[in-house]
Scaffold this active site. Structure first.
Site, PDB file in Angstrom:
ATOM      1  N   ARG A  53       0.814  -1.315   0.097  1.00 59.55           N
ATOM      2  CA  ARG A  53      -0.153   0.064   0.134  1.00 59.55           C
ATOM      3  C   ARG A  53       0.891   1.376   0.181  1.00 59.55           C
ATOM      4  O   ARG A  53       2.268   0.950  -0.123  1.00 59.55           O
ATOM      5  CB  ARG A  53      -1.010  -0.022   1.294  1.00 59.55           C
ATOM      6  CG  ARG A  53      -0.589  -0.997   2.523  1.00 59.55           C
ATOM      7  CD  ARG A  53       0.581  -0.265   3.092  1.00 59.55           C
ATOM      8  NE  ARG A  53       0.478   1.409   3.488  1.00 59.55           N
ATOM      9  CZ  ARG A  53       1.056   1.908   3.881  1.00 59.55           C
ATOM     10  NH1 ARG A  53       2.286   1.638   3.790  1.00 59.55           N
ATOM     11  NH2 ARG A  53       1.071   3.255   4.166  1.00 59.55           N
ATOM     12  N   ALA A  55       0.835   5.344  -2.027  1.00 59.77           N
ATOM     13  CA  ALA A  55       0.593   5.690  -3.266  1.00 59.77           C
ATOM     14  C   ALA A  55       1.682   4.930  -4.364  1.00 59.77           C
ATOM     15  O   ALA A  55       1.810   4.503  -5.304  1.00 59.77           O
ATOM     16  CB  ALA A  55       0.410   7.054  -3.435  1.00 59.77           C
ATOM     17  N   GLN A 203      -1.861   2.166  10.146  1.00 58.29           N
ATOM     18  CA  GLN A 203      -0.446   1.993   9.544  1.00 58.29           C
ATOM     19  C   GLN A 203       0.411   2.787  10.196  1.00 58.29           C
ATOM     20  O   GLN A 203       1.515   2.175  10.146  1.00 58.29           O
ATOM     21  CB  GLN A 203      -0.811   2.621   7.949  1.00 58.29           C
ATOM     22  CG  GLN A 203      -1.457   2.042   6.851  1.00 58.29           C
ATOM     23  CD  GLN A 203      -2.965   2.563   6.955  1.00 58.29           C
ATOM     24  OE1 GLN A 203      -3.567   2.881   8.151  1.00 58.29           O
ATOM     25  NE2 GLN A 203      -3.620   2.486   5.869  1.00 58.29           N
ATOM     26  N   ASP A 244      -1.509  10.960  -1.620  1.00 60.09           N
ATOM     27  CA  ASP A 244      -1.939   9.841  -2.610  1.00 60.09           C
ATOM     28  C   ASP A 244      -2.349  10.441  -4.100  1.00 60.09           C
ATOM     29  O   ASP A 244      -2.152   9.760  -4.953  1.00 60.09           O
ATOM     30  CB  ASP A 244      -3.087   9.165  -2.168  1.00 60.09           C
ATOM     31  CG  ASP A 244      -2.746   8.110  -0.991  1.00 60.09           C
ATOM     32  OD1 ASP A 244      -2.359   8.496   0.048  1.00 60.09           O
ATOM     33  OD2 ASP A 244      -2.406   6.930  -1.356  1.00 60.09           O
ATOM     34  N   LYS A 255      -4.554  10.111   3.706  1.00 56.22           N
ATOM     35  CA  LYS A 255      -5.070   9.135   4.437  1.00 56.22           C
ATOM     36  C   LYS A 255      -6.001   9.736   5.489  1.00 56.22           C
ATOM     37  O   LYS A 255      -5.708  10.917   5.862  1.00 56.22           O
ATOM     38  CB  LYS A 255      -4.039   8.365   5.459  1.00 56.22           C
ATOM     39  CG  LYS A 255      -4.561   7.566   6.545  1.00 56.22           C
ATOM     40  CD  LYS A 255      -5.630   6.403   5.935  1.00 56.22           C
ATOM     41  CE  LYS A 255      -4.969   5.479   4.674  1.00 56.22           C
ATOM     42  NZ  LYS A 255      -5.929   4.851   4.078  1.00 56.22           N
TER      43      LYS A 255
HETATM   44  O1  MRU Z   1      -4.344   3.338   2.420  1.00 61.55           O
HETATM   45  P1  MRU Z   1      -2.897   3.389   2.276  1.00 61.55           P
HETATM   46  O2  MRU Z   1      -1.962   2.707   3.281  1.00 61.55           O
HETATM   47  O3  MRU Z   1      -2.335   3.053   0.825  1.00 61.55           O
HETATM   48  O4  MRU Z   1      -2.538   5.121   2.444  1.00 61.55           O
HETATM   49  C1  MRU Z   1      -1.366   5.440   2.360  1.00 61.55           C
HETATM   50  C2  MRU Z   1      -1.122   6.989   2.720  1.00 61.55           C
HETATM   51  O5  MRU Z   1      -2.122   7.578   2.827  1.00 61.55           O
HETATM   52  C3  MRU Z   1       0.205   7.671   2.653  1.00 61.55           C
HETATM   53  O6  MRU Z   1       0.169   8.638   3.367  1.00 61.55           O
HETATM   54  C4  MRU Z   1       0.378   7.994   1.160  1.00 61.55           C
HETATM   55  O7  MRU Z   1       0.195   7.079  -0.014  1.00 61.55           O
HETATM   56  C5  MRU Z   1       1.400   8.850   0.907  1.00 61.55           C
HETATM   57  S1  MRU Z   1       2.911   8.341   1.271  1.00 61.55           S
HETATM   58  C6  MRU Z   1       3.918   7.577   0.148  1.00 61.55           C
END
Ligand code: MRU
Length: 364
Positions: A53, A55, A203, A244, A255
């Site tokens: 997971r 982005a 996370q 993301d 998030k």
């Molecule tokens: O749902 P997820 O765990 O994939 O969400 C990830 C995030 O919200 C991160 O902050 C986002 O991908 C940016 S970090 C590289």
């Protein structure tokens, strides 16, 4: 980054040069498990169920997912089908679409007989470029941390609040929000990280805390509602989060809960930075509120995963039977709440002008 002294990326090509291996993030922090990805369907499952997971990392997995799909058939029809299915796995992070589109463009520019070779090469490029971009944005972000440290008279650590996991596990390596932290550590700047646990999937608790433990960086895990209190009491010097999808006007979608942290930071005059590689910018998306927000299964809210005292890892229900839950996975933080965007090309204001200043190739 290192896991027990051994260097790892979050995802890599297996020794057979065909399959992909990744750290199964659903098993952390209690178990370090490497998952084998052998088909495009495996890659889709890994993205949907969040073994990988973050982005940039789902973009990288999708790129290899396209390659794995080519082992089934190298026809345009099949390629389009695989690409469509991969993109549908998660709707918010733009890197998924970005990586799949890039793979598709590259493959369609050569003969089908070359697809496998060219596809694997392009997926490897996507991974390597992600690592390079994140390391570079880490250096730009570390300069901000250094400035804050110097302003504080180098008397005590710089206290940084982060949300979710935007560390190396969310990317191929280095991370986005945590890359400046890792770079600051290398420069000998003392840092302390406030880690939001980040319900519902935790996370922060499961991944960011684990990363910081591995790196030996001072941190405290906090529940999601503590940030505002800490900010009011001068215990946060800056916030750094990931994104993301970044809209062309500088709004960021990250998030769920990021927006509330940005509001609290604004109210307390605390710098709120967002770190991102260019692959996270959606130049077609004019403003953040148009970004599709993923709504995930209600079970993620109703159940929590943890480890029992005897070492067993399991999930338990935390709500009365029959209570429905709403699981919005992301929210949008308007550009006006963002102090700056930390990119691989430098830091800019969260605005159309700021972004175009760093990425002039997107000027119309
Ligand atoms: O749902 P997820 O765990 O994939 O969400 C990830 C995030 O919200 C991160 O902050 C986002 O991908 C940016 S970090 C590289």
């Amino acid at each position: 980054m290192q896991v027990q002294g051994k260097p790892y990326r979050s995802l890599w090509l297996a020794a057979n040069g065909r399959d992909v291996e990744c750290i199964d993030q659903t098993r952390l922090p209690h178990n370090f498990v490497v998952a084998e990805i052998s088909t495009a369907e495996d890659a889709m499952e890994a993205i949907r169920d969040m073994w990988v997971r973050g982005a940039p990392l789902i973009g990288a997995m999708a790129a290899y997912g396209v390659c794995l799909g080519l082992h089934e058939s190298c026809t345009e029809e099949h390629l389009h089908q695989i690409c469509e299915k991969l993109i549908a796995c998660r709707p918010t992070a733009v890197n998924l679409q970005w990586a799949v589109d890039r793979m598709q463009r590259k493959l369609l520019s050569v003969e089908t007989s070359q697809w496998l070779e060219v596809g694997y090469k392009e997926a490897a490029n996507i991974c390597d470029e992600d690592v390079e971009a994140n390391e570079s944005l880490g250096s730009h972000g570390a300069a901000v941390i250094q400035e804050i440290w110097e302003k504080k008279g180098k008397s005590e650590p710089v206290h940084i609040l982060t949300h979710c996991n935007a560390g190396w596990l969310a990317t191929v390596d280095w991370g986005t929000a945590l890359a400046p932290v890792y770079k600051a550590q290398q420069l000998g700047i003392p840092v302390h990280v406030w880690v939001d646990e980040t319900r519902p999937r935790n996370q922060g608790a499961h991944l960011t805390a684990w990363e910081l433990c591995m790196a030996g960086i001072d941190h405290h895990l906090i529940v999601d509602n503590v940030g505002g209190h800490l900010m009011q009491h001068g215990k946060v010097d800056m916030c750094i989060v990931g994104t993301d999808r970044t809209a062309a006007n500088g709004d960021v979608c990250n998030k769920i809960g990021t927006y509330l942290k940005a509001l609290a930071a604004k109210d307390n005059n605390i710098p709120f930075y967002v770190a991102l590689p260019g692959s996270t910018i959606d130049w077609q998306m004019q403003e953040g509120l148009s970004i599709p927000i993923e709504i995930r299964d209600e079970e993620e809210v109703l159940f929590v995963q943890g480890q029992f005292c005897d070492g067993r890892v399991d999930t338990i229900c935390i709500a009365p039977e029959g209570t429905p839950a709403a699981n919005y996975a992301f929210d949008v933080t308007p550009a006006r709440l963002v102090t700056g965007l930390i990119t691989e090309r430098g830091i800019c204001s969260a605005s159309k002008e700021g972004l175009l200043g760093l990425y002039p190739e997107h000027l119309e």
